[in-house]
Design a protein around this motif. Structure first.
Motif, short mmCIF file in Angstrom:
data_model
loop_
_atom_site.label_atom_id
_atom_site.label_comp_id
_atom_site.label_asym_id
_atom_site.label_seq_id
_atom_site.Cartn_x
_atom_site.Cartn_y
_atom_site.Cartn_z
N THR A 128 -4.07 13.66 -2.40
CA THR A 128 -3.56 12.44 -1.79
C THR A 128 -4.01 11.29 -2.67
O THR A 128 -5.13 11.27 -3.17
CB THR A 128 -4.03 12.27 -0.32
N SER A 181 -7.29 1.81 -5.88
CA SER A 181 -6.73 3.14 -5.68
C SER A 181 -7.82 4.14 -5.37
O SER A 181 -8.99 3.94 -5.71
CB SER A 181 -5.95 3.60 -6.93
N ILE A 190 -3.85 7.04 -2.91
CA ILE A 190 -3.59 5.79 -2.20
C ILE A 190 -3.77 4.65 -3.18
O ILE A 190 -4.76 4.61 -3.93
CB ILE A 190 -4.55 5.62 -1.00
N THR A 207 0.83 5.56 -0.05
CA THR A 207 0.12 6.83 0.03
C THR A 207 1.08 7.92 -0.42
O THR A 207 2.22 7.97 0.04
CB THR A 207 -0.35 7.13 1.47
N THR A 226 5.65 10.38 0.73
CA THR A 226 5.11 9.04 0.48
C THR A 226 5.31 8.15 1.69
O THR A 226 6.28 8.29 2.43
CB THR A 226 5.77 8.38 -0.75
N VAL A 245 0.87 -1.17 0.00
CA VAL A 245 0.00 0.00 0.00
C VAL A 245 0.91 1.23 0.00
O VAL A 245 1.86 1.30 0.77
CB VAL A 245 -0.93 0.01 1.23
#
Length: 180
Positions: A49, A39, A51, A12, A79, A10
């Protein structure tokens, strides 16, 4: 069908919103031979943002982990990365979808998320956004919640308490049951 040696990561990314920024991140994932499994993108003020949950071989994920910090520095991004496992959904779940519009005040999102938590629902999606009320100086808060319960045994109680909370807060709300 996922491969047995499939790895998951994962990521971000947070930074100033500008044209092409998300494309640069997704292109880099592809160049590392990673697949984007899921996503989400959101814009907050001038920031975005992004993800993603990626899958790939051990080597593909390791390559992305090693090279993403360089790309992030070039793009002026913050990140965060974390290895994970593929989540599993119970075979049968009962879902609910709720929408609320309420005069904005501190603590309102928590009041609604707390209601779902107390009745053992798992939140799958939460979106909240403020907007000016038409032709007034007031600000409204719009909340959308999607949640799941393994058995649905609390659906009637959730509906009753949801509408009670809406009445207490002078909110307009709807809640819809969805069987999966």
């Amino acid at each position: 069908m996922p491969q047995r040696d499939q790895q998951y990561l994962v990521i971000t990314a947070l930074g100033r919103d500008r044209a092409g920024i998300v494309n640069a991140i997704t292109r880099h994932a592809g160049e590392c031979d990673c697949n984007i499994e899921d996503s989400r993108l959101a814009i907050f003020g001038e920031e975005f943002t992004f993800i993603m949950m990626l899958s790939g071989s051990w080597n593909a994920i390791a390559m992305l982990e090693a090279t993403l910090p360089v790309l992030a520095a070039e793009l002026d991004l913050l990140t965060v990365m974390k290895r994970t496992q593929r989540g599993h959904q119970p075979a049968a779940t009962t879902g609910v979808s709720a929408q609320v519009t309420v005069p904005d005040a501190a603590g309102l999102v928590e009041r609604f998320t707390n209601l779902f938590m107390r009745l053992d629902y798992t939140l799958a999606e939460l979106v909240s956004k403020t907007r000016p009320e038409d032709d007034t100086d007031a600000v409204l808060l719009e909340i959308q919640i999607t949640a799941h319960h393994p058995t649905g045994e609390n659906n009637a109680v959730l509906q009753q308490q949801f509408y009670r909370l809406c009445a207490e807060l002078q909110a307009e709300g709807t809640i819809t049951l969805m069987n999966h």
